[in-house]
Design a protein around this motif. Structure first.
Motif, short mmCIF file in Angstrom:
data_model
loop_
_atom_site.label_atom_id
_atom_site.label_comp_id
_atom_site.label_asym_id
_atom_site.label_seq_id
_atom_site.Cartn_x
_atom_site.Cartn_y
_atom_site.Cartn_z
N PRO A 107 0.74 -1.09 -0.04
CA PRO A 107 0.04 -0.19 -0.04
C PRO A 107 0.80 1.51 -0.15
O PRO A 107 0.35 2.29 -0.71
N LEU A 108 1.94 1.21 0.56
CA LEU A 108 2.79 2.52 0.49
C LEU A 108 3.41 2.85 -0.63
O LEU A 108 3.46 3.99 -1.19
N HIS A 109 3.87 1.61 -1.51
CA HIS A 109 4.24 2.05 -2.81
C HIS A 109 3.18 2.30 -3.56
O HIS A 109 3.32 2.89 -4.83
N ILE A 110 1.96 1.85 -3.56
CA ILE A 110 0.68 2.38 -4.26
C ILE A 110 0.35 3.54 -3.94
O ILE A 110 0.18 4.47 -5.10
N ALA A 111 0.59 4.14 -2.82
CA ALA A 111 0.13 5.50 -2.37
C ALA A 111 1.34 6.46 -3.19
O ALA A 111 1.02 7.41 -3.57
N THR A 112 2.51 6.05 -3.14
CA THR A 112 3.69 6.72 -3.87
C THR A 112 3.54 7.01 -5.36
O THR A 112 3.18 7.97 -5.78
N LYS A 113 3.25 5.71 -5.88
CA LYS A 113 3.03 5.61 -7.50
C LYS A 113 1.87 6.56 -7.88
O LYS A 113 1.62 6.95 -8.95
N ASN A 114 0.57 6.45 -7.01
CA ASN A 114 -0.64 6.98 -7.43
C ASN A 114 -0.73 8.56 -6.96
O ASN A 114 -1.59 9.11 -7.10
N GLY A 115 0.53 8.97 -6.36
CA GLY A 115 0.69 10.50 -6.01
C GLY A 115 -0.28 10.76 -4.84
O GLY A 115 -0.50 11.95 -4.48
N TYR A 116 -0.57 9.83 -4.09
CA TYR A 116 -1.30 10.26 -2.75
C TYR A 116 -0.41 11.12 -1.66
O TYR A 116 -0.95 11.79 -1.31
N PHE A 117 0.77 10.76 -1.68
CA PHE A 117 1.54 11.42 -0.74
C PHE A 117 1.89 12.87 -1.24
O PHE A 117 1.73 13.79 -0.39
N ARG A 118 1.92 13.03 -2.57
CA ARG A 118 2.33 14.31 -3.12
C ARG A 118 1.10 15.17 -2.94
O ARG A 118 0.86 16.21 -2.77
#
Length: 330
Positions: free
Chosen positions: A57-68
């Motif tokens: 999920p962390l890598h998904i959140a990174t790839k989908n721009g959720y952190f940004r």
């Protein structure tokens, strides 16, 4: 200059500025910290991770721009296990880390992080399902039953963690005295080779290392450590220190929101499967076969209290511990 020319010149300038402002953005990538983004105290955060399915999920959140979208940049740091990452939290080399609940609870009980406000739990990560926590042995070896493990050495990634707890609990439930088995610390990616070379007799593995060892070396499972007393047990999530949570409440809240979206998306097997070759070092054929657990989207004190209760039962906690005060709810 006529009014018409001035307007045309102004529009051209606006077009150039607009084009320039878009430079460097990959298609679909979210810009960082726009005027509409939450204002966090710390933009770049260092997060400890393991190369396991659990952190998908962390890598998904990174790839989908959720952190940004939340105004955050996440810098990942590979750690050996939850217990090994806690000194990084205390010393400040990590802001947040993924880890198993056993390590976080044990550290809190021992007041390991007392000087930095204790350990705080901020995001759930992974929950057990059958077939995702297995003890593997050589496919052509002599160990075929749990009784055969008596007097043998079993590799676990770190002591005082979920591997040790579930191994002891399930062995005892099957009539095997855990004290008659030697546990040896070893990074999970090294276990397959260590078993084949007789450095250890068995290895406690999670995915994707289970499927890789079965496909590459023909290793077989003799124990499902997420069964019986540990069936459906909460496994791991993300923690920080009380000091960091108190000084950076908006940063923690932003991390929680992004992770909730990543956890939600991880319910789609294809999404997780597609990312495993990128961060876990497995080939695409192996990624298609891994057993996945559950990815909870919220922290639940009742569920996590079960871990602390089992820890007390099997000697990983000396006294009872209430998990509720450790939680930082989003």
């Amino acid at each position: 200059m006529s009014g018409r020319r001035r307007i045309a010149g102004f529009l051209s300038a606006v077009a150039v500025l607009a084009a320039a402002s878009g430079c460097g953005l990959v298609s679909g990538e979210q810009p960082l910290a726009t005027s509409s983004s939450p204002q966090v105290e710390k933009i770049t955060i260092r997060v400890g991770v393991l190369p396991v399915v659990d952190v998908a999920p962390l890598h998904i959140a990174t790839k989908n721009g959720y952190f940004r979208q939340e105004g955050l940049e996440v810098e990942t740091v590979v750690v050996q296990g939850g217990a090994a990452a806690i000194p990084g939290l205390i010393q400040g080399s990590l802001d947040i880390t993924f880890g198993n609940w056993v390590s976080f609870i044990a550290a809190q009980s021992k007041e390991t992080a007392k000087n930095v406000g204790g350990i705080k739990l901020i995001s759930d990560g992974y929950q057990a399902k059958p077939g995702m926590f297995l003890i593997l042995v050589k496919g052509n070896g002599t160990i075929r039953t749990l009784t055969d493990l008596v007097g043998k050495t079993v590799a676990i990634n770190t002591f005082n963690n979920i591997s040790e707890l579930t191994t002891k609990a399930v062995l005892e439930a099957n009539g095997i005295d855990p004290k008659k088995i030697t546990l040896k610390e070893m990074p999970m990616p090294d276990m397959e080779a260590a078993i084949e070379r007789n450095i250890v007799d068995a290895g406690f593995m999670s995915e994707p290392f289970i499927t890789r060892a079965q496909r590459n070396s023909g290793q077989i499972a003799i124990l499902d450590a997420a069964s019986g007393p540990t069936s459906g047990i909460p496994i791991a999530g993300y923690g920080t220190t009380g000091k960091f949570a108190q000084e950076n409440p908006k940063t923690v809240a932003a991390f929680q929101r992004a992770m909730a979206k990543g956890q939600r998306d991880a319910s789609d097997r294809a999404t997780v499967q597609g990312l495993l070759p990128e961060y876990a070092g497995v080939d695409r054929d192996t990624s298609k076969l891994v057993n996945l657990g559950l990815f909870p989207t919220s922290l639940d004190a009742t569920r996590l209290q079960r871990v602390a209760t089992l820890m007390k039962t099997y000697g990983l906690l000396q006294t009872d511990l209430d998990v509720e005060p450790m939680l930082v709810r989003g």
